[in-house]
Design an enzyme around this catalytic site. Structure first.
Site, PDB file in Angstrom:
ATOM      1  N   CYS A   1       0.012   3.678   2.815  1.00 14.19           N
ATOM      2  CA  CYS A   1       0.700   3.197   4.001  1.00 14.19           C
ATOM      3  C   CYS A   1       2.116   3.558   4.338  1.00 14.19           C
ATOM      4  O   CYS A   1       2.531   3.719   5.322  1.00 14.19           O
ATOM      5  CB  CYS A   1       0.473   1.536   4.011  1.00 14.19           C
TER       6      CYS A   1
ATOM      7  N   CYS B   1       0.835  -1.348  -0.035  1.00 11.09           N
ATOM      8  CA  CYS B   1       0.058   0.116   0.020  1.00 11.09           C
ATOM      9  C   CYS B   1       0.893   1.208  -0.002  1.00 11.09           C
ATOM     10  O   CYS B   1       1.543   1.483   0.955  1.00 11.09           O
ATOM     11  CB  CYS B   1      -0.904  -0.143   1.279  1.00 11.09           C
TER      12      CYS B   1
END
Length: 106
Positions: A29, A26
């Site tokens: 993230c 991600c």
């Protein structure tokens, strides 16, 4: 050898715990890591910050209804005080912790 604490043990104390639910693949993230580091430096021991990989902990992620990553959740005494998905700045997180957690002094 130190035993790993269960998630329930981690979030059950008086100290607020900010949990970053993330995934390795991600992009947003990855943006959270330096933000969380900045928050740790600002707030020190006032808050515990932990990261949990949703792919390595699918049961936990499912039980907390984590549908997107990153999802940030603030716990204190096993209670969910706040949650939000997406990238959040260190200043916003500091405000959230001060507004929601009980007896937090920085």
């Amino acid at each position: 050898m130190k035993n790993k604490l269960t998630f329930n043990e981690l979030i059950s104390g008086d100290q607020p715990v900010l949990v970053d639910f993330y995934a390795e693949w991600c992009g947003p993230c990855k943006m959270m890591s330096p933000i969380l580091q900045e928050l740790r430096e600002k707030m020190g021991d006032a808050v515990k910050v932990i990261k949990i990989d949703v792919e390595k902990n699918p049961k936990l992620a499912s039980s907390l209804r984590i549908q997107g990553v990153p999802t940030l959740m603030l716990f204190q005494q096993k209670e969910v005080l706040w949650r939000q998905s997406g990238v959040v700045s260190a200043n916003q997180l500091e405000q959230v912790i001060q507004n929601h957690a009980k007896k937090v002094k920085v």
